[in-house]
Design an enzyme around this catalytic site. Structure first.
Site, PDB file in Angstrom:
ATOM      1  CG  ASN A  83     -65.882  -0.800-107.821  1.00 38.97           C
ATOM      2  OD1 ASN A  83     -65.842  -0.931-109.039  1.00 38.97           O
ATOM      3  ND2 ASN A  83     -65.250   0.175-107.191  1.00 38.97           N
ATOM      4  N   PRO A  84     -67.919  -2.838-109.997  1.00 42.12           N
ATOM      5  CG  PRO A  84     -68.145  -1.644-111.996  1.00 42.12           C
ATOM      6  CD  PRO A  84     -68.455  -1.582-110.536  1.00 42.12           C
ATOM      7  CD  GLN A  90     -65.332   8.785-101.519  1.00 42.80           C
ATOM      8  OE1 GLN A  90     -64.131   9.035-101.592  1.00 42.80           O
ATOM      9  NE2 GLN A  90     -65.822   7.632-101.948  1.00 42.80           N
ATOM     10  CG  HIS A 148     -65.116  14.568-100.870  1.00 44.52           C
ATOM     11  ND1 HIS A 148     -64.868  13.460-101.633  1.00 44.52           N
ATOM     12  CD2 HIS A 148     -64.359  14.428 -99.758  1.00 44.52           C
ATOM     13  CE1 HIS A 148     -63.975  12.693-101.025  1.00 44.52           C
ATOM     14  NE2 HIS A 148     -63.652  13.244 -99.881  1.00 44.52           N
ATOM     15  NE  ARG A 172     -66.812  17.971-111.629  1.00 40.74           N
ATOM     16  CZ  ARG A 172     -66.234  17.855-110.423  1.00 40.74           C
ATOM     17  NH1 ARG A 172     -65.210  18.624-110.084  1.00 40.74           N
ATOM     18  NH2 ARG A 172     -66.703  16.990-109.541  1.00 40.74           N
ATOM     19  CB  SER A 221     -61.225   4.094-106.866  1.00 41.71           C
ATOM     20  OG  SER A 221     -61.042   5.421-106.355  1.00 41.71           O
ATOM     21  CB  CYS A 266     -66.777  33.828 -98.828  1.00 46.00           C
ATOM     22  SG  CYS A 266     -65.438  35.000 -98.549  1.00 46.00           S
TER      23      CYS A 266
HETATM   24  C1  BV8 Z   1     -57.368  15.870 -96.395  1.00 50.62           C
HETATM   25  C2  BV8 Z   1     -64.495  17.162-104.383  1.00 50.62           C
HETATM   26  C3  BV8 Z   1     -56.084  16.802 -94.643  1.00 50.62           C
HETATM   27  C4  BV8 Z   1     -63.882  18.050-105.432  1.00 50.62           C
HETATM   28  C5  BV8 Z   1     -62.857  15.410-103.968  1.00 50.62           C
HETATM   29  C6  BV8 Z   1     -54.152   9.955 -95.970  1.00 50.62           C
HETATM   30  C7  BV8 Z   1     -54.969  10.541 -95.001  1.00 50.62           C
HETATM   31  C8  BV8 Z   1     -55.567  11.786 -95.232  1.00 50.62           C
HETATM   32  C9  BV8 Z   1     -55.341  12.455 -96.446  1.00 50.62           C
HETATM   33  C10 BV8 Z   1     -54.533  11.884 -97.388  1.00 50.62           C
HETATM   34  C11 BV8 Z   1     -53.937  10.650 -97.157  1.00 50.62           C
HETATM   35  N1  BV8 Z   1     -53.213  10.358 -98.254  1.00 50.62           N
HETATM   36  C12 BV8 Z   1     -53.339  11.336 -99.164  1.00 50.62           C
HETATM   37  C13 BV8 Z   1     -54.114  12.289 -98.671  1.00 50.62           C
HETATM   38  C14 BV8 Z   1     -54.465  13.519 -99.345  1.00 50.62           C
HETATM   39  C15 BV8 Z   1     -55.710  13.405-100.209  1.00 50.62           C
HETATM   40  C16 BV8 Z   1     -55.868  12.080-100.884  1.00 50.62           C
HETATM   41  O1  BV8 Z   1     -56.569  11.205-100.396  1.00 50.62           O
HETATM   42  N2  BV8 Z   1     -55.237  11.916-102.030  1.00 50.62           N
HETATM   43  C17 BV8 Z   1     -55.377  10.678-102.774  1.00 50.62           C
HETATM   44  C18 BV8 Z   1     -55.451  10.970-104.249  1.00 50.62           C
HETATM   45  C19 BV8 Z   1     -54.224   9.780-102.398  1.00 50.62           C
HETATM   46  N3  BV8 Z   1     -56.885  13.678 -99.414  1.00 50.62           N
HETATM   47  C20 BV8 Z   1     -57.240  14.954 -99.228  1.00 50.62           C
HETATM   48  O2  BV8 Z   1     -56.619  15.907 -99.658  1.00 50.62           O
HETATM   49  C21 BV8 Z   1     -58.486  15.177 -98.418  1.00 50.62           C
HETATM   50  N4  BV8 Z   1     -58.189  16.150 -97.390  1.00 50.62           N
HETATM   51  O3  BV8 Z   1     -56.898  14.792 -96.213  1.00 50.62           O
HETATM   52  O4  BV8 Z   1     -57.083  16.958 -95.625  1.00 50.62           O
HETATM   53  C22 BV8 Z   1     -56.162  18.021 -93.854  1.00 50.62           C
HETATM   54  C23 BV8 Z   1     -56.504  17.928 -92.510  1.00 50.62           C
HETATM   55  C24 BV8 Z   1     -56.559  19.082 -91.760  1.00 50.62           C
HETATM   56  C25 BV8 Z   1     -56.316  20.340 -92.358  1.00 50.62           C
HETATM   57  C26 BV8 Z   1     -56.007  20.416 -93.722  1.00 50.62           C
HETATM   58  C27 BV8 Z   1     -55.927  19.250 -94.472  1.00 50.62           C
HETATM   59  C28 BV8 Z   1     -59.589  15.820 -99.243  1.00 50.62           C
HETATM   60  C29 BV8 Z   1     -59.972  14.918-100.374  1.00 50.62           C
HETATM   61  C30 BV8 Z   1     -61.210  15.496-101.074  1.00 50.62           C
HETATM   62  C31 BV8 Z   1     -60.909  15.799-102.518  1.00 50.62           C
HETATM   63  N5  BV8 Z   1     -62.152  16.197-103.212  1.00 50.62           N
HETATM   64  N6  BV8 Z   1     -63.990  15.800-104.556  1.00 50.62           N
HETATM   65  C32 BV8 Z   1     -64.506  17.821-106.780  1.00 50.62           C
HETATM   66  O5  BV8 Z   1     -65.314  16.892-106.965  1.00 50.62           O
HETATM   67  O6  BV8 Z   1     -64.175  18.612-107.678  1.00 50.62           O
HETATM   68  S1  BV8 Z   1     -62.343  13.814-104.145  1.00 50.62           S
HETATM   69  C33 BV8 Z   1     -62.986  13.134-105.565  1.00 50.62           C
HETATM   70  O7  BV8 Z   1     -62.496  11.791-105.534  1.00 50.62           O
HETATM   71  C34 BV8 Z   1     -64.492  12.969-105.665  1.00 50.62           C
HETATM   72  O8  BV8 Z   1     -65.196  13.423-104.521  1.00 50.62           O
HETATM   73  C35 BV8 Z   1     -64.650  11.462-105.757  1.00 50.62           C
HETATM   74  O9  BV8 Z   1     -65.836  11.012-105.310  1.00 50.62           O
HETATM   75  C36 BV8 Z   1     -63.519  11.090-104.892  1.00 50.62           C
HETATM   76  C37 BV8 Z   1     -63.118   9.669-104.748  1.00 50.62           C
HETATM   77  O10 BV8 Z   1     -63.134   9.093-105.981  1.00 50.62           O
HETATM   78  P1  BV8 Z   1     -64.276   7.997-106.249  1.00 50.62           P
HETATM   79  O11 BV8 Z   1     -65.594   8.545-105.830  1.00 50.62           O
HETATM   80  O12 BV8 Z   1     -63.845   6.725-105.659  1.00 50.62           O
HETATM   81  O13 BV8 Z   1     -64.281   7.987-107.792  1.00 50.62           O
HETATM   82  P2  BV8 Z   1     -63.254   7.232-108.728  1.00 50.62           P
HETATM   83  O14 BV8 Z   1     -63.433   7.784-110.082  1.00 50.62           O
HETATM   84  O15 BV8 Z   1     -61.905   7.188-108.096  1.00 50.62           O
HETATM   85  O16 BV8 Z   1     -63.759   5.706-108.686  1.00 50.62           O
HETATM   86  C38 BV8 Z   1     -65.036   5.385-109.188  1.00 50.62           C
HETATM   87  C39 BV8 Z   1     -65.242   3.930-108.856  1.00 50.62           C
HETATM   88  O17 BV8 Z   1     -66.543   3.573-109.292  1.00 50.62           O
HETATM   89  C40 BV8 Z   1     -64.275   2.999-109.566  1.00 50.62           C
HETATM   90  O18 BV8 Z   1     -63.724   2.096-108.619  1.00 50.62           O
HETATM   91  C41 BV8 Z   1     -65.156   2.249-110.568  1.00 50.62           C
HETATM   92  O19 BV8 Z   1     -64.737   0.908-110.720  1.00 50.62           O
HETATM   93  C42 BV8 Z   1     -66.487   2.303-109.898  1.00 50.62           C
HETATM   94  N7  BV8 Z   1     -67.642   2.228-110.791  1.00 50.62           N
HETATM   95  C43 BV8 Z   1     -67.737   2.631-112.079  1.00 50.62           C
HETATM   96  N8  BV8 Z   1     -68.988   2.403-112.519  1.00 50.62           N
HETATM   97  C44 BV8 Z   1     -69.681   1.850-111.483  1.00 50.62           C
HETATM   98  C45 BV8 Z   1     -68.834   1.753-110.383  1.00 50.62           C
HETATM   99  N9  BV8 Z   1     -69.219   1.243-109.200  1.00 50.62           N
HETATM  100  C46 BV8 Z   1     -70.498   0.809-109.096  1.00 50.62           C
HETATM  101  N10 BV8 Z   1     -71.390   0.883-110.123  1.00 50.62           N
HETATM  102  C47 BV8 Z   1     -71.011   1.393-111.309  1.00 50.62           C
HETATM  103  N11 BV8 Z   1     -71.907   1.442-112.328  1.00 50.62           N
END
Ligand code: BV8
Length: 246
Positions: free
Chosen positions: A215-216, A105, A123, A74, A191, A131
């Protein structure tokens, strides 16, 4: 819509009058630079893996070498692309409004390469090595299959926030304050599925901000927003900056 501007008059007026604009970006903003979005199927070698399964501390502990191969792939992808007009428009917008807070993000550094400053990396950043034991920033051996912390001997990890890990405190606090304080909140290219980032738009809305998504593909939050603009950020954002200038 006014002459030469296809965006809603009320949104442009709100941006014109705004004291503080807050922007949250997701992977969609980098898509037009050629970086696959987080939820798109990965190509080639990585097609069999779900990013959500790889971006976890458990996956790293289970197979640190595999996770380092994924992140190095990546890193190469991101290092080989350029910011697109959407990134540049956000950097320009920061000069056109009294105060702009940019929360991303994305971990790809493309906003910074486009000239945005004080970017809140919600993020983390894929180019940082940290570390695994204490999270301190380190300079890892790029040739090692799994770089080691020279201070304590633990494995090094990429400086991103994995699923199940807390958002860095400063990013969490700065983003929450900006969402509460802003007059306009733009949710762009996300998303809105990942929390707590996805909760920021609602927080802004609850505190009186005008909220728009770009967002498209309209997200599940679209109905709660004042404006849902179906379009690519690389086209809509330069137009938004242009509309503001006239
Ligand atoms: C945490 C880094 C707690 C790594 C990433 C409720 C509350 C709190 C937490 C949760 C909750 N429910 C669930 C959770 C847990 C979890 C979560 O949210 N899970 C989801 C799947 C349900 N959240 C967590 O674990 C977070 N931590 O809550 O900790 C805690 C508290 C105290 C102590 C301990 C723990 C941490 C989440 C972080 C994860 N890391 N990234 C890496 O990159 O390798 S997240 C990852 O998804 C990326 O960062 C990415 O950016 C992010 C979100 O996705 P999007 O950016 O939206 O990307 P996606 O592909 O989904 O969508 C793209 C969009 O673009 C689409 O809609 C598309 O239509 C659009 N698009 C396409 N082309 C275009 C466009 N838009 C405009 N123009 C275009 N041309």
């Amino acid at each position: 819509m006014t002459e030469n501007c296809d965006l809603p008059d009320a949104l442009i007026a709100a941006l014109r009058d705004a004291r503080h604009v807050c922007i949250l970006t997701g992977a969609g903003v980098s898509a037009e630079s050629g970086v696959p979005t987080f939820r798109e199927a990965q190509d080639g070698l990585w097609a069999e893996y779900n990013p959500q399964d790889l971006a976890t501390p458990e996956a790293f502990v289970a197979d640190p070498a595999l996770i380092w191969r994924w992140y190095r792939w990546r890193r190469e992808t991101v290092a080989s692309v350029k910011p697109n007009p959407g990134h540049v428009a956000i950097a320009t917008l920061a000069e056109r409004v009294p105060q702009l807070t940019l929360i991303t993000q994305n971990v790809d550094n493309l906003h910074q390469r486009a000239g945005s400053r004080d970017v809140i990396e919600y993020h983390g950043n894929i180019f940082e090595d940290r570390c695994f034991a204490d999270g301190s920033l380190r300079a890892g051996d790029e040739q090692a299959a799994v770089p080691i912390c020279t201070d304590c001997g633990s494995n090094l990890r990429p400086g991103v926030v994995w699923f199940g890990e807390a958002i860095p405190e400063h990013a969490m606090n700065q983003s929450g304050s900006a969402a509460v304080d802003c007059d306009v909140f733009l949710s762009i290219g996300t998303s809105s599925l990942v929390y707590p980032a996805a909760g920021l738009a609602n927080l802004a809305n609850q505190n009186g901000a005008i909220v728009a998504e770009i967002n498209p593909n309209p997200t599940t939050h679209a109905a709660n927003f004042d404006f849902a603009i179906a379009g690519n950020s690389g086209l809509v954002l330069p137009e938004l900056v242009d509309c503001l200038a006239h």
